[in-house]
Design an enzyme around this catalytic site. Structure first.
Site, PDB file in Angstrom:
ATOM      1  N   THR A 144       0.815  -1.221   0.000  1.00 35.34           N
ATOM      2  CA  THR A 144       0.000   0.000   0.000  1.00 35.34           C
ATOM      3  C   THR A 144       0.843   1.263   0.000  1.00 35.34           C
ATOM      4  OG1 THR A 144      -1.762  -1.115   1.179  1.00 35.34           O
ATOM      5  CG2 THR A 144      -1.763   1.262   1.327  1.00 35.34           C
ATOM      6  N   SER A 183       1.440  -7.628  -1.426  1.00 35.98           N
ATOM      7  CA  SER A 183       2.143  -8.719  -0.739  1.00 35.98           C
ATOM      8  C   SER A 183       1.332 -10.012  -0.655  1.00 35.98           C
ATOM      9  CB  SER A 183       2.592  -8.277   0.659  1.00 35.98           C
ATOM     10  OG  SER A 183       1.500  -8.255   1.553  1.00 35.98           O
ATOM     11  N   SER A 184       0.068  -9.972  -1.043  1.00 36.84           N
ATOM     12  CA  SER A 184      -0.686 -11.226  -1.107  1.00 36.84           C
ATOM     13  C   SER A 184      -0.119 -12.133  -2.198  1.00 36.84           C
ATOM     14  CB  SER A 184      -2.162 -10.952  -1.383  1.00 36.84           C
ATOM     15  OG  SER A 184      -2.659 -10.111  -0.379  1.00 36.84           O
ATOM     16  N   ASP A 226       0.096  -7.106   4.481  1.00 38.83           N
ATOM     17  CA  ASP A 226      -0.682  -8.357   4.584  1.00 38.83           C
ATOM     18  C   ASP A 226       0.182  -9.577   4.903  1.00 38.83           C
ATOM     19  OD1 ASP A 226      -2.970  -6.956   4.105  1.00 38.83           O
ATOM     20  OD2 ASP A 226      -3.234  -7.621   2.031  1.00 38.83           O
ATOM     21  N   THR A 282      -0.788 -23.323  18.973  1.00 43.10           N
ATOM     22  CA  THR A 282      -2.110 -23.023  19.537  1.00 43.10           C
ATOM     23  C   THR A 282      -2.876 -21.972  18.731  1.00 43.10           C
ATOM     24  OG1 THR A 282      -3.286 -22.099  21.445  1.00 43.10           O
ATOM     25  CG2 THR A 282      -0.996 -21.430  21.202  1.00 43.10           C
ATOM     26  N   GLN A 283      -4.174 -22.107  18.735  1.00 43.82           N
ATOM     27  CA  GLN A 283      -5.020 -21.094  18.092  1.00 43.82           C
ATOM     28  C   GLN A 283      -5.079 -19.818  18.931  1.00 43.82           C
ATOM     29  OE1 GLN A 283      -8.918 -22.724  17.208  1.00 43.82           O
ATOM     30  NE2 GLN A 283      -8.056 -24.499  16.172  1.00 43.82           N
ATOM     31  N   CYS A 284      -4.693 -19.923  20.210  1.00 44.97           N
ATOM     32  CA  CYS A 284      -4.701 -18.721  21.061  1.00 44.97           C
ATOM     33  C   CYS A 284      -3.625 -17.759  20.573  1.00 44.97           C
ATOM     34  CB  CYS A 284      -4.390 -19.079  22.510  1.00 44.97           C
ATOM     35  SG  CYS A 284      -5.608 -20.143  23.261  1.00 44.97           S
TER      36      CYS A 284
HETATM   37  N1  ASP Z   1      -2.717  -5.448   0.287  1.00 43.25           N
HETATM   38  C1  ASP Z   1      -1.598  -4.664   0.753  1.00 43.25           C
HETATM   39  C2  ASP Z   1      -0.345  -5.530   0.706  1.00 43.25           C
HETATM   40  O1  ASP Z   1      -0.148  -6.325   1.590  1.00 43.25           O
HETATM   41  C3  ASP Z   1      -1.863  -4.151   2.123  1.00 43.25           C
HETATM   42  C4  ASP Z   1      -0.784  -3.295   2.717  1.00 43.25           C
HETATM   43  O2  ASP Z   1       0.231  -3.005   2.131  1.00 43.25           O
HETATM   44  O3  ASP Z   1      -0.965  -2.845   3.842  1.00 43.25           O
HETATM   45  O4  ASP Z   1       0.411  -5.426  -0.221  1.00 43.25           O
END
Ligand code: ASP
Length: 338
Positions: free
Chosen positions: A12, A57-58, A89, A273-275
């Site tokens: 972002t 970054s996804s 992300d 753990t999920q915690c």
């Molecule tokens: N979707 C964006 C990314 O991870 C979100 C961010 O940069 O905060 O690239």
């Protein structure tokens, strides 16, 4: 003069609104530079390496982690520190992976990004970038103050492999649930030396190989044999099992049998753990005693990000299964508390 390499991967921080689609799309580093004229006022020698393509970054992959690690290795002697601009992300995954790939790191590698693009009036990007650079430049007795992979976001510095993205809306996007922060930015930059890794006494060793062939089994009451078998009877080499509380699972025979067959088939099963806070303690309850006896491995208080990337890293080193299991239970880069 202090030299810092800015590695721009995307996120972002450098995004702009695409009028055609109405969505945020990554833009090149020029966009960032124009919006932060303060960069020229810093007394550092800054160089920039932009990845191509620039990523949300996804879309990050282990191949790109290896590219970043290789870049740091190749340019290690030229710079005092490295700042990686990255989408928030999957920033905690990249930070965790790099912490394992960069053994004996004696310079700071600080990841940062932002929740609002750098061109927005209320952006958090400027502060994050400028302070990340200051942290990367800070020395004590001629040595880097923070010789580790870390994340700087919203006035706080976290150990990379202890961080999780916790909030998608607030500027306070990250937390380190099981480890204290390493530094805080207020009027001054305060470093908490007791929590920062010591300077290594050996030379940097970079590990570029990884094995991403892992699966994830997240438990919930009512989970079916079909859903469990889809992972335990698949061809993955290791399974990160996200369990209840201090590492507990159902004790139903069918479930225990699924795990036993996976272990007998050579898979590693890591229990985390999920915690969000606290640690796995196998054997504390009767519902985890059996897991311990059959060879399920404790992930202690590791984050999901650390558990997955550490497994990928260790399994990529050509080690025996028993050696991987032994090292999973040790703190290699401060990622767990035993
Ligand atoms: N979707 C964006 C990314 O991870 C979100 C961010 O940069 O905060 O690239």
């Amino acid at each position: 003069m202090t030299s810092i390499l800015i590695i721009y991967t995307g996120g972002t921080i450098g995004m702009v609104n695409d009028p055609k689609s109405g969505s945020l799309v990554p833009f090149d580093f020029k966009q960032i530079r124009q919006n932060v004229p303060e960069l020229d006022r810093l007394d550092y020698n800054l160089d920039v390496h932009s990845f191509d393509p620039i990523l949300d970054s996804s879309n990050m992959t282990p191949e790109i982690w290896a590219e970043i690690a290789l870049l740091i290795q190749n340019r290690y002697d030229e710079f005092d520190g490295f700042v990686i601009l990255h989408g928030s992300d999957t920033m905690a995954f990249t930070a965790s992976a790099l912490s394992f790939m960069l053994e004996n790191l004696n310079k700071p590698v600080v990841l940062t990004g932002s929740q609002l693009p750098i061109g927005e009036i209320r952006t958090d990007a400027k502060e994050n970038l400028i302070t990340a650079l200051e942290i990367a430049a800070t020395k004590q007795n001629g040595k880097a103050m923070v010789p580790e992979v870390c994340i700087y976001f919203d006035y706080q510095l976290f150990r990379g492999n202890r961080s999780v993205k916790y909030n998608s809306e607030k500027f306070e996007a990250f937390r380190s649930p099981n480890y204290p922060i390493l530094a805080e930015a207020g009027v001054t930059l305060s470093f908490f030396n007791n929590y920062i890794l010591p300077q290594p006494d050996k030379a940097l060793k970079v590990h570029l190989d990884y094995n991403p062939n892992i699966g994830v089994l997240k438990l919930y009451p009512g989970i079916s044999p079909l859903a469990v078998k889809a992972i335990t009877h698949s061809s993955v080499d290791a399974i990160v099992m996200e369990t209840f509380g201090s590492g507990n699972t159902t004790t139903d025979d069918w479930f225990i049998n699924c795990l036993q067959e996976a272990i007998d088939g050579g898979k590693i099963i890591l229990d985390i753990t999920q915690c969000l806070r606290g640690s796995v303690e196998l054997g504390m309850y009767q519902t985890s005693k059996k897991l311990q006896q059959m060879g399920v491995v404790s992930g202690y208080d590791m984050t999901f990000e650390s558990a997955t990337t550490k497994l990928m890293y260790l399994m990529g080193q050509g080690l025996e299964r028993e050696e991987v299991i032994k090292l999973m239970g040790q703190s290699l880069r401060g990622e767990l508390t035993v």
